[in-house]
Design a protein around this motif. Sequence first.
Motif, PDB file in Angstrom:
ATOM      1  N   SER B 185       0.811  -1.217   0.000  1.00 36.15           N
ATOM      2  CA  SER B 185       0.000   0.000   0.000  1.00 36.15           C
ATOM      3  C   SER B 185       0.846   1.270   0.000  1.00 36.15           C
ATOM      4  N   ALA B 186       2.137   1.116   0.361  1.00 35.69           N
ATOM      5  CA  ALA B 186       2.986   2.303   0.478  1.00 35.69           C
ATOM      6  C   ALA B 186       2.994   3.110  -0.820  1.00 35.69           C
ATOM      7  N   VAL B 187       3.078   2.411  -1.954  1.00 30.98           N
ATOM      8  CA  VAL B 187       3.162   3.083  -3.246  1.00 30.98           C
ATOM      9  C   VAL B 187       1.955   3.988  -3.479  1.00 30.98           C
ATOM     10  N   PHE B 188       0.746   3.433  -3.221  1.00 30.61           N
ATOM     11  CA  PHE B 188      -0.471   4.197  -3.476  1.00 30.61           C
ATOM     12  C   PHE B 188      -0.615   5.335  -2.483  1.00 30.61           C
ATOM     13  N   LEU B 189      -0.274   5.063  -1.233  1.00 33.17           N
ATOM     14  CA  LEU B 189      -0.405   6.107  -0.214  1.00 33.17           C
ATOM     15  C   LEU B 189       0.485   7.299  -0.569  1.00 33.17           C
ATOM     16  N   ARG B 190       1.700   6.991  -1.099  1.00 34.25           N
ATOM     17  CA  ARG B 190       2.617   8.074  -1.448  1.00 34.25           C
ATOM     18  C   ARG B 190       2.058   8.918  -2.597  1.00 34.25           C
ATOM     19  N   GLN B 191       1.422   8.233  -3.569  1.00 34.20           N
ATOM     20  CA  GLN B 191       0.837   8.947  -4.706  1.00 34.20           C
ATOM     21  C   GLN B 191      -0.141  10.013  -4.262  1.00 34.20           C
ATOM     22  N   TYR B 192      -0.928   9.689  -3.211  1.00 40.33           N
ATOM     23  CA  TYR B 192      -1.927  10.636  -2.736  1.00 40.33           C
ATOM     24  C   TYR B 192      -1.416  11.464  -1.570  1.00 40.33           C
ATOM     25  N   GLY B 193      -0.164  11.277  -1.254  1.00 41.86           N
ATOM     26  CA  GLY B 193       0.405  12.011  -0.130  1.00 41.86           C
ATOM     27  C   GLY B 193      -0.231  11.662   1.194  1.00 41.86           C
ATOM     28  N   ALA B 194      -0.665  10.437   1.290  1.00 46.56           N
ATOM     29  CA  ALA B 194      -1.367  10.025   2.507  1.00 46.56           C
ATOM     30  C   ALA B 194      -0.509   9.097   3.354  1.00 46.56           C
ATOM     31  N   ASN B 195       0.785   9.367   3.381  1.00 44.05           N
ATOM     32  CA  ASN B 195       1.726   8.475   4.059  1.00 44.05           C
ATOM     33  C   ASN B 195       1.297   8.086   5.468  1.00 44.05           C
ATOM     34  N   TYR B 196       0.788   9.072   6.203  1.00 46.44           N
ATOM     35  CA  TYR B 196       0.532   8.803   7.620  1.00 46.44           C
ATOM     36  C   TYR B 196      -0.634   7.853   7.841  1.00 46.44           C
ATOM     37  N   PHE B 197      -1.450   7.673   6.780  1.00 47.82           N
ATOM     38  CA  PHE B 197      -2.576   6.741   6.951  1.00 47.82           C
ATOM     39  C   PHE B 197      -2.138   5.287   6.926  1.00 47.82           C
ATOM     40  N   LEU B 198      -0.849   5.057   6.710  1.00 45.15           N
ATOM     41  CA  LEU B 198      -0.339   3.683   6.774  1.00 45.15           C
ATOM     42  C   LEU B 198      -0.669   3.048   8.125  1.00 45.15           C
ATOM     43  N   ALA B 199      -0.542   3.832   9.171  1.00 47.59           N
ATOM     44  CA  ALA B 199      -0.823   3.305  10.510  1.00 47.59           C
ATOM     45  C   ALA B 199      -2.278   2.857  10.607  1.00 47.59           C
ATOM     46  N   ASN B 200      -3.206   3.651  10.044  1.00 45.63           N
ATOM     47  CA  ASN B 200      -4.618   3.255  10.061  1.00 45.63           C
ATOM     48  C   ASN B 200      -4.809   1.927   9.343  1.00 45.63           C
ATOM     49  N   LEU B 201      -4.214   1.875   8.142  1.00 42.13           N
ATOM     50  CA  LEU B 201      -4.428   0.693   7.309  1.00 42.13           C
ATOM     51  C   LEU B 201      -3.898  -0.569   7.961  1.00 42.13           C
ATOM     52  N   VAL B 202      -2.622  -0.520   8.349  1.00 36.97           N
ATOM     53  CA  VAL B 202      -2.016  -1.715   8.951  1.00 36.97           C
ATOM     54  C   VAL B 202      -2.681  -2.038  10.279  1.00 36.97           C
ATOM     55  N   GLY B 203      -2.860  -1.017  11.083  1.00 33.92           N
ATOM     56  CA  GLY B 203      -3.405  -1.249  12.425  1.00 33.92           C
ATOM     57  C   GLY B 203      -4.770  -1.886  12.384  1.00 33.92           C
ATOM     58  N   ILE B 204      -5.695  -1.283  11.613  1.00 34.80           N
ATOM     59  CA  ILE B 204      -7.063  -1.795  11.624  1.00 34.80           C
ATOM     60  C   ILE B 204      -7.124  -3.171  10.958  1.00 34.80           C
ATOM     61  N   SER B 205      -6.448  -3.311   9.821  1.00 36.99           N
ATOM     62  CA  SER B 205      -6.569  -4.611   9.151  1.00 36.99           C
ATOM     63  C   SER B 205      -5.935  -5.723   9.982  1.00 36.99           C
ATOM     64  N   MET B 206      -4.820  -5.450  10.619  1.00 36.84           N
ATOM     65  CA  MET B 206      -4.220  -6.500  11.443  1.00 36.84           C
ATOM     66  C   MET B 206      -5.092  -6.804  12.652  1.00 36.84           C
ATOM     67  N   ALA B 207      -5.432  -5.791  13.412  1.00 41.53           N
ATOM     68  CA  ALA B 207      -6.101  -6.021  14.694  1.00 41.53           C
ATOM     69  C   ALA B 207      -7.494  -6.578  14.505  1.00 41.53           C
ATOM     70  N   ARG B 208      -8.217  -6.083  13.491  1.00 43.58           N
ATOM     71  CA  ARG B 208      -9.611  -6.509  13.330  1.00 43.58           C
ATOM     72  C   ARG B 208      -9.728  -7.857  12.647  1.00 43.58           C
ATOM     73  N   GLU B 209      -8.961  -8.062  11.576  1.00 42.88           N
ATOM     74  CA  GLU B 209      -9.187  -9.252  10.761  1.00 42.88           C
ATOM     75  C   GLU B 209      -7.992 -10.205  10.683  1.00 42.88           C
ATOM     76  N   LEU B 210      -6.856  -9.637  10.237  1.00 46.42           N
ATOM     77  CA  LEU B 210      -5.795 -10.547   9.800  1.00 46.42           C
ATOM     78  C   LEU B 210      -5.154 -11.311  10.950  1.00 46.42           C
ATOM     79  N   ALA B 211      -4.832 -10.626  12.030  1.00 48.86           N
ATOM     80  CA  ALA B 211      -4.157 -11.326  13.119  1.00 48.86           C
ATOM     81  C   ALA B 211      -5.000 -12.467  13.696  1.00 48.86           C
ATOM     82  N   PRO B 212      -6.288 -12.232  14.028  1.00 48.63           N
ATOM     83  CA  PRO B 212      -7.070 -13.366  14.548  1.00 48.63           C
ATOM     84  C   PRO B 212      -7.177 -14.514  13.548  1.00 48.63           C
ATOM     85  N   LEU B 213      -7.422 -14.171  12.288  1.00 50.44           N
ATOM     86  CA  LEU B 213      -7.622 -15.210  11.281  1.00 50.44           C
ATOM     87  C   LEU B 213      -6.338 -15.997  11.042  1.00 50.44           C
ATOM     88  N   LEU B 214      -5.247 -15.257  10.872  1.00 53.12           N
ATOM     89  CA  LEU B 214      -3.960 -15.904  10.606  1.00 53.12           C
ATOM     90  C   LEU B 214      -3.562 -16.827  11.761  1.00 53.12           C
TER      91      LEU B 214
END
Lengths: 281, 372
Positions: B185-214
């Motif tokens: 996602s880093a590539v796309f976030l940089r295109q829109y200058g939304a670098n700091y939203f990386l924390a939102n993306l990783v945090g929510i997807s890991m904590a809500r879905e990916l970590a429990p499922l994995l």
Amino acid sequence: MNSSDNSSSQIDADQDPPLVQIEGLTFRRGQKVIFDGLDIDIPRGKVTAIMGPSGTGKTTLLKLIGAQLRPQAGRIRVDGVDIHRLGGRALYRMRRRMGMLFQSSALLTDLDVFENVAFPLRENTRLPGGVLRTLILMKLQAVGLRGARRLTSSELSGGMARRVALARAIALDPMMIMYDEPFTGLDPITLGAIVALIKRLNDGMGLTTVIVSHDVPETLGIADLVYVISQGKVVARGSPETLQQTDSPWVRQFMRGEADGPVPFHYPAPPYLEDLMGDAP
Amino acid sequence: MSAIVLPEFELDDSTLRLRGRWTVDLLESVDKHLRRPIAVPADTLVIDLSDVERLDAGGAWLVQRLVSDLKEMGKAVEIKSANPESAALLSLIAKQRDPRGCSGRREPPPFLETLGRRSVQTLHTAYEFLSFLGESALTSLHALPIPRRLRPRMILKTIEQAGVAALPIVGLLSFLIGVVISYQSAVFLRQYGANYFLANLVGISMARELAPLLTAIIVAGRTGSAFTAQIGTMMVTEEIDALRTMGIRPIEILVLPKVLGLIIALPLLTLFADILGIFGGALIGKLVLGINLSSFLEQLAQALNVSSYLVGLAKAPIFALVIATVGCYQGFKVQGSAESVGLRTTQSVVQSIFIVIVADAALSILFNWLGI
């Protein structure tokens, strides 16, 4: 049997009602009838042998007595109680009074000899450590394996494993003990030891013994009463002496080990030709 | 040593001479030729067995089939020079009258029959699983008031084997998943200058879905299969029967500690996976997007509210219950052979992963509906 009705009504008159009474037991597996109105009485304090060719459901009978299986008809009363009417907790309490020795010994493989014998005591009682240890050493001494207490179950020979299983089966001082083919696959010395042990435990501890076996000489050597079953029915009953002098051709075939006779050599099958002409699998 | 002589035959006017070793392992080559009708000029045919080195039941069957074929064509057949053993074998086979048992192909059962059988089987399995679940629940109800009967030592053992021992693999895999997500996602976030939203993306997807499922999937493969194999082997060696005769409920001693242990271990593992996954994301954020750790964490704290975090953790005990009960249930279904242990172990892993994912989907809908 008419006598069973009499004996149950005369329980007080009879000083020793049988410990296990099997009446009209019928059990089917799918289409195959295993027992068809079986009647057996197992007297207290005696060695009763149940014999028959392999595949007559001898092990199934033991599982029915232990209420691990349910019959389609008939009842089994152990110490006067219909075992198949007992609820969960009462049933487990009853099972603790009935020891059983499995053909495969069925030791718990992740525990050593001592812990295997200790297992039923630890699970079912709350004895202090010292008492527990003494009790277990006594049981192990009885089967001659006190010195082997730290061996794991993979280090035991077949005969030793069976003796450990025997020590475990008597760990809770049951009122009866059921042996499933105790003589198969043993060398002559171990065989002699097991035979003597069964007899000694029966006489010394006042146990009621049920042996399910097809080893004729060993079983007849220690049994007080023998039932021979075949095709779901009792075909002969009596002391070893009377059975050896029987004139029933079937019992004679079994006792002498003849290949063909009233018991057919072939397992029931569709006509041979039809089978040969059938489709390839 | 004499070489093996393959079976052969040679037609010579009115004599069929057989040679070589007519044994079942070598018959394939002649069988093909003998299936087609042989053109015999004369009315009488002599089958000469004098050169046959060995004849076993398979060879005799083939000869007898040939005889029957020829007789059907109206020829008279005579078998010559069979030594006494072969002659006895041939007459034994001949007693089966017609040895040409057709090896016809088996008809596949009709589609509807297969469908019906499968459906009934599935319903039956569901019923059995529910009764197992019910029995386990009842047993635990009886055991709960007495702490000793919950077997704390065995629960701890389960936690150690299913939880502590799984830390490295769960940690590594969730770290890598965190790296992959943020890298992609880093590539796309940089295109829109939304670098700091990386924390939102990783945090929510890991904590809500990916970590429990994995974590649940790893544990199903690691621990669920081990439960099945252990109980299954005990079924084969009659240890379960032995427990019953000792007056001990197998469910109480084998199932409850495993279920309870896993219910404790899986949420902890999930928490561990959360942390390492987010750490992986933060690392890529630093390396690729140049977000330093403190601002990543600051953003994470704003993005990841407590409820999303708890939603992820709340799934873990449910998954643990599924994995442990399916694993144990399949273990008790083993019947008497090593093959059955293997089959049930496979089924256990497949079914528990399947149910875990279905449950995850159902829970997502439920949480969405509840507005969490």
